[in-house]
Design a protein around this motif. Structure first.
Motif, PDB file in Angstrom:
ATOM      1  N   GLU A 159      36.430  25.913  34.132  1.00 39.07           N
ATOM      2  CA  GLU A 159      35.927  26.670  35.272  1.00 39.07           C
ATOM      3  C   GLU A 159      37.042  27.505  35.899  1.00 39.07           C
ATOM      4  O   GLU A 159      36.811  28.630  36.352  1.00 39.07           O
ATOM      5  N   LEU A 186      37.414  30.654  33.892  1.00 36.04           N
ATOM      6  CA  LEU A 186      36.380  31.630  34.249  1.00 36.04           C
ATOM      7  C   LEU A 186      36.772  32.373  35.516  1.00 36.04           C
ATOM      8  O   LEU A 186      36.609  33.589  35.616  1.00 36.04           O
ATOM      9  N   TRP A 187      37.273  31.647  36.490  1.00 40.21           N
ATOM     10  CA  TRP A 187      37.657  32.251  37.763  1.00 40.21           C
ATOM     11  C   TRP A 187      38.847  33.202  37.571  1.00 40.21           C
ATOM     12  O   TRP A 187      38.824  34.334  38.060  1.00 40.21           O
ATOM     13  N   ILE A 188      39.869  32.758  36.855  1.00 46.48           N
ATOM     14  CA  ILE A 188      41.074  33.568  36.648  1.00 46.48           C
ATOM     15  C   ILE A 188      40.744  34.859  35.915  1.00 46.48           C
ATOM     16  O   ILE A 188      41.253  35.930  36.256  1.00 46.48           O
ATOM     17  N   THR A 189      39.907  34.767  34.905  1.00 48.31           N
ATOM     18  CA  THR A 189      39.576  35.946  34.104  1.00 48.31           C
ATOM     19  C   THR A 189      38.429  36.744  34.706  1.00 48.31           C
ATOM     20  O   THR A 189      37.978  37.726  34.128  1.00 48.31           O
ATOM     21  N   LYS A 190      37.956  36.290  35.868  1.00 46.41           N
ATOM     22  CA  LYS A 190      36.865  36.956  36.583  1.00 46.41           C
ATOM     23  C   LYS A 190      35.624  37.114  35.705  1.00 46.41           C
ATOM     24  O   LYS A 190      34.898  38.087  35.793  1.00 46.41           O
ATOM     25  N   ASN A 191      35.400  36.113  34.876  1.00 51.70           N
ATOM     26  CA  ASN A 191      34.231  36.115  34.001  1.00 51.70           C
ATOM     27  C   ASN A 191      33.019  35.740  34.846  1.00 51.70           C
ATOM     28  O   ASN A 191      33.014  34.715  35.519  1.00 51.70           O
ATOM     29  N   LYS A 192      31.999  36.562  34.821  1.00 50.00           N
ATOM     30  CA  LYS A 192      30.829  36.380  35.690  1.00 50.00           C
ATOM     31  C   LYS A 192      29.841  35.345  35.142  1.00 50.00           C
ATOM     32  O   LYS A 192      28.871  35.011  35.791  1.00 50.00           O
ATOM     33  N   SER A 218      28.319  31.816  34.209  1.00 49.52           N
ATOM     34  CA  SER A 218      28.453  30.454  34.709  1.00 49.52           C
ATOM     35  C   SER A 218      28.820  29.553  33.536  1.00 49.52           C
ATOM     36  O   SER A 218      28.480  29.824  32.391  1.00 49.52           O
ATOM     37  N   ASN A 261      31.069  35.375  25.609  1.00 50.00           N
ATOM     38  CA  ASN A 261      31.953  35.379  26.782  1.00 50.00           C
ATOM     39  C   ASN A 261      33.185  34.514  26.557  1.00 50.00           C
ATOM     40  O   ASN A 261      34.275  34.843  27.020  1.00 50.00           O
TER      41      ASN A 261
END
Length: 92
Positions: A35, A38-44, A46, A56
């Motif tokens: 998780e 996901l946040w670091i790479t700004k992956n939208k 979920s 993704n």
């Protein structure tokens, strides 16, 4: 330094499932390296079942291969969580 449990393993082996169960049973906080990525790479997207088999996930892997600082930041986030002085389950 707080009590902590580290759950590590291969992709899709059940780390998230077990960390969620254990966190719920112990009442401890939980930190997911996936998780965080996901946040670091700004992956939208979920984070869901079979995420690491998706398109993704391949984009995140590409970003990690291009920039070692992404993994270093996740490592720092894990260390910071352990040092918060609260019991935590780390899933990585």
């Amino acid at each position: 330094m707080s009590d902590h449990i580290q759950i590590a393993g291969l992709t899709a082996c059940g780390k998230t499932t077990h960390s969620r169960i254990l966190s719920g049973e112990l009442g401890w906080n939980r930190f997911s390296a996936s998780e965080a990525l996901l946040w670091i790479t700004k992956n939208k997207t979920s984070y869901e079942t079979d995420f690491w088999l998706s398109k993704n996930a391949k984009e995140i892997e590409f970003a990690r291969n291009q920039d070692i600082e992404i993994d270093r930041l996740v490592d720092k986030m894990i260390i910071d969580k352990i040092c918060e002085n609260r019991p935590v389950i780390i899933e990585s």
